[in-house]
Design an enzyme around this catalytic site. Structure first.
Site, PDB file in Angstrom:
ATOM      1  N   GLY A 114      -4.190   3.405  -2.456  1.00  0.00           N
ATOM      2  CA  GLY A 114      -5.588   2.418  -2.501  1.00  0.00           C
ATOM      3  C   GLY A 114      -6.612   3.322  -2.507  1.00  0.00           C
ATOM      4  O   GLY A 114      -6.438   4.490  -2.882  1.00  0.00           O
ATOM      5  N   GLY A 115      -7.201   2.335  -2.661  1.00  0.00           N
ATOM      6  CA  GLY A 115      -9.242   2.983  -2.639  1.00  0.00           C
ATOM      7  C   GLY A 115      -9.862   4.260  -1.062  1.00  0.00           C
ATOM      8  O   GLY A 115     -10.029   4.789  -1.269  1.00  0.00           O
ATOM      9  N   MET A 116      -8.159   4.059  -0.389  1.00  0.00           N
ATOM     10  CA  MET A 116      -9.087   4.851   1.130  1.00  0.00           C
ATOM     11  C   MET A 116      -7.867   6.209   0.722  1.00  0.00           C
ATOM     12  O   MET A 116      -8.153   7.272   2.240  1.00  0.00           O
ATOM     13  CB  MET A 116      -8.064   3.532   2.424  1.00  0.00           C
ATOM     14  CG  MET A 116      -9.338   3.342   2.768  1.00  0.00           C
ATOM     15  SD  MET A 116     -10.657   3.742   3.290  1.00  0.00           S
ATOM     16  CE  MET A 116     -10.345   4.659   5.113  1.00  0.00           C
ATOM     17  N   GLY A 117      -6.595   6.157   0.529  1.00  0.00           N
ATOM     18  CA  GLY A 117      -5.807   7.210  -0.160  1.00  0.00           C
ATOM     19  C   GLY A 117      -4.766   6.406  -0.179  1.00  0.00           C
ATOM     20  O   GLY A 117      -4.182   6.050  -0.977  1.00  0.00           O
TER      21      GLY A 117
ATOM     22  N   VAL B 180      -0.098   6.261   1.487  1.00  0.00           N
ATOM     23  CA  VAL B 180       0.494   5.774   2.342  1.00  0.00           C
ATOM     24  C   VAL B 180       1.447   5.659   2.286  1.00  0.00           C
ATOM     25  O   VAL B 180       2.303   5.862   1.146  1.00  0.00           O
ATOM     26  CB  VAL B 180       0.089   4.162   2.777  1.00  0.00           C
ATOM     27  CG1 VAL B 180       1.276   3.182   3.847  1.00  0.00           C
ATOM     28  CG2 VAL B 180      -0.618   3.769   2.647  1.00  0.00           C
TER      29      VAL B 180
ATOM     30  N   LYS C  54      -1.309   6.208   6.941  1.00  0.00           N
ATOM     31  CA  LYS C  54      -2.274   6.442   6.058  1.00  0.00           C
ATOM     32  C   LYS C  54      -2.734   7.716   6.057  1.00  0.00           C
ATOM     33  O   LYS C  54      -3.973   7.863   7.198  1.00  0.00           O
ATOM     34  CB  LYS C  54      -2.869   5.354   5.896  1.00  0.00           C
ATOM     35  CG  LYS C  54      -3.945   5.346   4.937  1.00  0.00           C
ATOM     36  CD  LYS C  54      -4.817   3.908   5.671  1.00  0.00           C
ATOM     37  CE  LYS C  54      -4.105   2.827   4.717  1.00  0.00           C
ATOM     38  NZ  LYS C  54      -4.276   1.378   3.855  1.00  0.00           N
TER      39      LYS C  54
ATOM     40  N   ASP D 297     -13.243  -6.009   6.487  1.00  0.00           N
ATOM     41  CA  ASP D 297     -13.052  -5.610   4.955  1.00  0.00           C
ATOM     42  C   ASP D 297     -11.849  -6.496   4.817  1.00  0.00           C
ATOM     43  O   ASP D 297     -10.873  -6.796   4.411  1.00  0.00           O
ATOM     44  CB  ASP D 297     -12.448  -4.279   4.685  1.00  0.00           C
ATOM     45  CG  ASP D 297     -12.226  -4.520   2.737  1.00  0.00           C
ATOM     46  OD1 ASP D 297     -12.015  -5.121   2.092  1.00  0.00           O
ATOM     47  OD2 ASP D 297     -11.221  -3.407   2.708  1.00  0.00           O
TER      48      ASP D 297
END
Length: 552
Positions: free
Chosen positions: A20-23, A25, A40, A141
Site C-alpha cells: 500500500g501507500g506505506m510499503g 506487509v 510492515k 487516518d
C-alpha cells in the site's frame, strides 16, 4: 526482497500479504517468541528526516499502551535494519497477525448493511479509538482500509483498528502535500475539514472520519463523492452532509442524528468523545446470543439481591432468561431513577440486574461494565460510600485490563473511587487514588483543565485529612496561584483552596502563618460577600480558633 529475510535478527519474513501507500506487509515469524506476526516495511521516504523518525518512535511507544484491547491490532515492535539489501535500510513495524479482511472489502461486497451490523462495527471502532484517545494517541487516518473485520465467531464480526503509530506518518505527509501543492495523497473520502486545512488534528478528527464510515455502512456510499478528489476535499470543507435517513428512510432518526453530529464541520460540535458515540449506538446493537422472547417479568424479581462479585454468576433457569434488549430497557429505567435522584432504589435495581447482564451479555461487555459503574455510583450517592468503594475497586481492574488506565470509563471510575473513599473516611486510599489519577488526567486533558485543577484540590484535602498536612501545604502552594491565574482570585474553588491552605498550615505546626492566611481570607470574603455573610462568618470562626492557639 529475498525470501526468508530476517529483520532485526529476529523477524523472519515468509510471504508478502500486500502492499500500500506505506510499503509492504509481510507474514513473518518472531523467532525469539515463536509466534506469527505481520511485519510492515515502511517506505524509506516516509521516515527520511529525524523529525519523522522521532514522531514514529513516539507514536509506537504510545501505542504499546493499547496492548490487549479487543478492538486494536497490537503493535509489538519497530526497528531499523540496515542489512536488508537496500541502501537506506528497512524501517519496519511488527504487528499482531490478524486473520481478517479490511472493511474496504466487506463494504465492496455488502453495500448498505443491516442497521445492527453497522452499529456493531462502528461501536467497536469507537471502542478502539476511545482507548487510543485516552492514552493520548490520535490515529489521523481512520478509513475502511485501516479497519480489519474478523468474521468468524460472531454474526456481526469483530472489528480491529490497525496502523496506530504508523498512520501519523501517512497523515502528516498527506496533509502537508495537499496544503502545499494541491496533490492528493491517498483517499480524501474520510478526511476531516481540519485535516484538509492543515490545522492541528486531534481526537475530533478521528470521530469525523468514523462518521463518514458509519454513513457508508448505513447507506452503501461515503457522504461526499465526486470523480475529482479535490472536489471531495472542498465538499468536506463547505457542504452540509446529506442526512443518512434521507438516503435510507428506515434509519432511525436518533442514528441519523448521530451521523450528522459526527460529520459536523467544527470539531467542537461533534460528540465529546468516542465513549459518547458508543453510548448513542448502544440502542441499535443486536442481542449477542440467541435468546428467548422478552420476559414479561421484571428482571429484578428474577435476580438474587446481592452485590456483584467476580465469581461466575448463576445462570437463570431457562424459563426465566431475559432477552438482552429487555435488560437494556431495565438498565435505562434504573438510570432514569439515578437522574431523578432516587439513588437507593436505582442501586438496588441495578444490583439485581448485574448477574443477568453478566450471563446474557458477558461480564466484559460494555453494557455490563457500565451497569456496574452506575450501580456503584448510585450506591455512593445513596450514602453507602463503603459499599460503593468495594464496587469501584472490583470494577477498576477489569476496565484497566480491557480499556487501559486512560479510557474515559476508567478515569471516571478512578475518580469515583477516590471521592467515595474520602467520604467513607479512608482518606489514605482517597489520596493514593487521586495521586495516581492526576498524571493521567494531565496527559489526557492538559495541565490547566478543570478536571485536573479539581483533582489537585481533592488530593491536597485528602493528604491533609490522612495525616500529612505538610504535603497538603506543598500541593496547595502551587495550586492556589494556578487557580487564581486560570479562574480568578474571587472564584469559589480558589477561595476553598486558600481555606485548606490556611488550615493545613496550622495543622503542620505553623499556626502563625495560618492566622495570617485566615486574616487575608476574611478580608477577601468581607469584600466579596459582606462581613455578616455565612461564608465570611465561617472563615472568621476558623481565624479565631487559630488566634486562640497562637495565644496559648
Amino acid at each position: 526482497m529475498p525470501e526468508e529475510q530476517v529483520l532485526g535478527g529476529r523477524y523472519r519474513l515468509l510471504s508478502r500479504l500486500g502492499a500500500g501507500g506505506m510499503g509492504e506487509v509481510w507474514k513473518a515469524v518472531d523467532e525469539l517468541l515463536d509466534r506469527p506476526v505481520a511485519v510492515k516495511l515502511i517506505q524509506p521516504e516516509r521516515v527520511d528526516s529525524a523529525e519523522a523518525a522521532a514522531r514514529f518512535r513516539r507514536e509506537v511507544r504510545l501505542t504499546a499502551r493499547l496492548a490487549g484491547h479487543p478492538n486494536v491490532v497490537i503493535l509489538h515492535d519497530f526497528g531499523h535494519d540496515a542489512d536488508d539489501g537496500r541502501a537506506a535500510g528497512a524501517v519496519f513495524a511488527v504487528m499482531e497477525l490478524v486473520q481478517g479482511r479490511p472493511l474496504t472489502e466487506v463494504l465492496r461486497e455488502s453495500g448498505p448493511m443491516p442497521l445492527a451490523r453497522a452499529a456493531t462495527l462502528a461501536s467497536q471502532a469507537a471502542s478502539g479509538l476511545g482507548a487510543a484517545h485516552a492514552a493520548g494517541i490520535v490515529h489521523r487516518d481512520v478509513k475502511p482500509g485501516n479497519l480489519m473485520v474478523i468474521e468468524r465467531g460472531s454474526s456481526e464480526g469483530t472489528l480491529k483498528v490497525l496502523d496506530f503509530g504508523i498512520a501519523a506518518l501517512t497523515a502528516a505527509t498527506r496533509t502537508d502535500r495537499i496544503t502545499r501543492t494541491g496533490q492528493v495523497v491517498g483517499t480524501p473520502l474520510y478526511m476531516s475539514p481540519e485535516q484538509i486545512r492543515g490545522d492541528q488534528v486531534d481526537r475530533p478528527s478521528d470521530l469525523y472520519s468514523l462518521g463518514a464510515i458509519l454513513f457508508q455502512l448505513l447507506t452503501g456510499k461515503p457522504p461526499f463523492r465526486d470523480p475529482n478528489p479535490l472536489t471531495v476535499l472542498r465538499m468536506h470543507l463547505t457542504d452540509a452532509p446529506p442526512s443518512a435517513a434521507t438516503v435510507r428512510p428506515e434509519i432511525p432518526r436518533e442514528l441519523s442524528d448521530l451521523v450528522t453530529a459526527l460529520l459536523a464541520k467544527r470539531p467542537e460540535d461533534r460528540p465529546a468523545h468516542a465513549e459518547e458515540v458508543r453510548e448513542r449506538l448502544a440502542p441499535f446493537l443486536p442481542p449477542l446470543r440467541p435468546s428467548p422472547a422478552p420476559s414479561p417479568v421484571p428482571a429484578p424479581a428474577l435476580a438474587p439481591t446481592r452485590p456483584y462479585t467476580e465469581e461466575a454468576p448463576r445462570r437463570p433457569e431457562p424459563e426465566t432468561a431475559v432477552h438482552p434488549s429487555r435488560l437494556r430497557e431495565l438498565v435505562e429505567a434504573a438510570r432514569a431513577r439515578v437522574d431523578a435522584g432516587e439513588y437507593g432504589p436505582a442501586a438496588e435495581e441495578l444490583r439485581a440486574l448485574l448477574p443477568l447482564l453478566s450471563t446474557a451479555l458477558g461480564k466484559d461487555h460494555p453494557d455490563t461494565l457500565r451497569a456496574r459503574r452506575r450501580e456503584a455510583y448510585a450506591t455512593g450517592k445513596s450514602g453507602d460510600h463503603a459499599r460503593a468503594v468495594r464496587g469501584f475497586e472490583a470494577l477498576l481492574p477489569d476496565l484497566v485490563r480491557l480499556y487501559g488506565p486512560r479510557h474515559p470509563e476508567t478515569l471516571a471510575v478512578r475518580y469515583y473511587l477516590a471521592t467515595n473513599a474520602g467520604r467513607a473516611g479512608d482518606h489514605a486510599l482517597a489520596a493514593r487514588t487521586h495521586a495516581g489519577l492526576l498524571p493521567d488526567l494531565v496527559s489526557v486533558h492538559g495541565e490547566d483543565a478543570e478536571r485536573v485543577l479539581s483533582t489537585r484540590l481533592y488530593l491536597a484535602f485528602e493528604l491533609g485529612e490522612s495525616g500529612e498536612p505538610g504535603r497538603a501545604v506543598e500541593s496547595l502552594a502551587s495550586l492556589v496561584p494556578d487557580l487564581a491565574r486560570l479562574r480568578g482570585g474571587d472564584d469559589a474553588l480558589t477561595l476553598r483552596a486558600r481555606h485548606y491552605q490556611a488550615a493545613y498550615l496550622g495543622h503542620s505546626g505553623r499556626p502563625e502563618e495560618a492566622v495570617r492566611h485566615y486574616e487575608a481570607l476574611v478580608a477577601h470574603h468581607t469584600r466579596l460577600h459582606g462581613e455578616n455573610a455565612t461564608r465570611t462568618r465561617t472563615v472568621r470562626s476558623h481565624l479565631a480558633q487559630w488566634q486562640e492557639r497562637v495565644r496559648r
